[in-house]
Design a protein around this motif. Structure first.
Motif, PDB file in Angstrom:
ATOM      1  N   ALA A 162       0.811  -1.286  -0.125  1.00 21.37           N
ATOM      2  CA  ALA A 162       0.140  -0.007   0.031  1.00 21.37           C
ATOM      3  C   ALA A 162       0.955   1.315  -0.033  1.00 21.37           C
ATOM      4  O   ALA A 162       0.496   2.210  -0.757  1.00 21.37           O
ATOM      5  CB  ALA A 162      -0.848  -0.088   1.164  1.00 21.37           C
ATOM      6  N   SER A 163       1.998   1.146   0.698  1.00 21.60           N
ATOM      7  CA  SER A 163       2.570   2.689   0.982  1.00 21.60           C
ATOM      8  C   SER A 163       4.006   2.489   0.153  1.00 21.60           C
ATOM      9  O   SER A 163       4.699   3.375  -0.164  1.00 21.60           O
ATOM     10  CB  SER A 163       3.140   2.720   2.319  1.00 21.60           C
ATOM     11  N   HIS A 164       4.110   1.288  -0.511  1.00 18.90           N
ATOM     12  CA  HIS A 164       5.420   1.194  -1.119  1.00 18.90           C
ATOM     13  C   HIS A 164       6.693   1.280  -0.287  1.00 18.90           C
ATOM     14  O   HIS A 164       7.775   1.537  -0.819  1.00 18.90           O
ATOM     15  CB  HIS A 164       5.636   2.093  -2.302  1.00 18.90           C
ATOM     16  N   GLU A 165       6.741   0.949   0.722  1.00 20.37           N
ATOM     17  CA  GLU A 165       7.666   1.011   1.671  1.00 20.37           C
ATOM     18  C   GLU A 165       8.246  -0.535   1.918  1.00 20.37           C
ATOM     19  O   GLU A 165       7.654  -1.249   1.973  1.00 20.37           O
ATOM     20  CB  GLU A 165       7.459   1.613   3.090  1.00 20.37           C
ATOM     21  N   VAL A 166       9.872  -0.342   1.894  1.00 16.96           N
ATOM     22  CA  VAL A 166      10.247  -1.696   1.924  1.00 16.96           C
ATOM     23  C   VAL A 166      11.218  -1.580   3.088  1.00 16.96           C
ATOM     24  O   VAL A 166      12.131  -0.625   3.394  1.00 16.96           O
ATOM     25  CB  VAL A 166      11.261  -2.060   0.510  1.00 16.96           C
ATOM     26  N   THR A 167      11.556  -2.730   4.115  1.00 11.90           N
ATOM     27  CA  THR A 167      12.359  -2.824   5.015  1.00 11.90           C
ATOM     28  C   THR A 167      13.400  -3.869   4.724  1.00 11.90           C
ATOM     29  O   THR A 167      12.905  -4.911   4.390  1.00 11.90           O
ATOM     30  CB  THR A 167      12.052  -2.865   6.184  1.00 11.90           C
ATOM     31  N   LEU A 168      14.600  -3.784   5.122  1.00  9.51           N
ATOM     32  CA  LEU A 168      15.505  -4.923   5.096  1.00  9.51           C
ATOM     33  C   LEU A 168      16.020  -5.250   6.452  1.00  9.51           C
ATOM     34  O   LEU A 168      16.905  -4.436   6.927  1.00  9.51           O
ATOM     35  CB  LEU A 168      16.490  -4.972   4.167  1.00  9.51           C
ATOM     36  N   ALA A 169      15.740  -6.184   7.014  1.00 10.14           N
ATOM     37  CA  ALA A 169      16.310  -6.303   8.739  1.00 10.14           C
ATOM     38  C   ALA A 169      15.953  -5.130   9.437  1.00 10.14           C
ATOM     39  O   ALA A 169      16.719  -4.652  10.312  1.00 10.14           O
ATOM     40  CB  ALA A 169      17.815  -6.586   8.873  1.00 10.14           C
ATOM     41  N   GLY A 170      14.778  -4.899   9.315  1.00  7.55           N
ATOM     42  CA  GLY A 170      14.316  -3.521  10.134  1.00  7.55           C
ATOM     43  C   GLY A 170      14.523  -2.326   9.610  1.00  7.55           C
ATOM     44  O   GLY A 170      14.170  -1.311  10.006  1.00  7.55           O
TER      45      GLY A 170
END
Length: 220
Positions: free
Chosen positions: A137-145
């Motif tokens: 929905a927000s197109h936010e991506v996290t990798l290991a937080g």
């Protein structure tokens, strides 16, 4: 994401197409109702922008037939028909939103984003793969937080690969997610996006299946 634009006015259609492609959407533009019906049968679109006053087949007929076949993509009607009766007919006929011409391009883009967010909310809104998280929905991506910046097209490629971990996605399938019919596709465009994703996610995250395509492992 791939959108279908149905608009017979060349000036309005060109402006809408340019705005949508500028926001990194893949856009297929057709100019009559019969072509729209064929496109909707052939391609699973994420969203449809539909004029009502069309040659060869009216927009309301296209809309009703699409919903009758079980089509689920959100439909934004974009039309000069501004009467209350026309709006009611469009919404009752299966449209998700209704925008009157002339319109501001920023408002059009905001309505597109809202409809796409709403569609994501009805399905899986977050993809988690090991330490990687994609919020659709927000197109936010996290990798290991930690936040990870991806371009719109890098995000689309990664989402396509993560829709079915372990399955091979061909280069052609990835191109279809990124480009509309009339967009020029550079021969190495997908390879470039894969290269950038590997730099950000690790060289082994996306695997090349020679002569077939790309995949991510079922278990990272």
């Amino acid at each position: 994401m791939r959108l279908l634009l149905v608009e017979d006015d060349p000036m309005i259609g060109e402006s809408m197409e340019d705005g949508l492609r500028g926001a990194s959407y893949a856009v297929d533009w057709v100019r009559d109702g019969a072509a729209a019906e064929l496109a909707l049968i052939a391609v699973d679109y994420d969203l449809v922008l539909l004029d009502l006053g069309l040659p060869r087949q009216q927009g309301m007929e296209v809309l009703r037939k699409y919903r009758a076949r079980g089509g689920t993509a959100p439909i934004l009607v974009v039309t000069a028909r501004d009467s209350t009766a026309a709006r009611v007919e469009g919404l009752d006929g299966g449209a998700d939103d209704y925008l009157i011409k002339p319109f501001d391009l920023d408002e059009l883009m905001a309505r597109v984003r809202a409809l796409l967010r709403r569609r994501v909310a009805r399905t899986q809104s977050v993809i988690v793969h090991g330490v990687l998280t994609l919020d659709l929905a927000s197109h936010e991506v996290t990798l290991a937080g930690a936040p990870l910046h991806l371009s719109a097209r890098e995000f689309s490629v990664l989402r396509a690969l993560l829709d079915a971990p372990g399955s091979v996605v061909s280069k052609r399938q990835l191109e279809e997610k990124l480009y509309g019919w009339n967009e020029e596709i550079e021969s190495n465009a997908v390879d470039v996006y894969i290269y950038h994703l590997r730099k950000k996610l690790g060289a082994d995250f996306i695997r090349n299946v020679r002569g077939v395509g790309y995949k991510v492992a079922v278990e990272p």
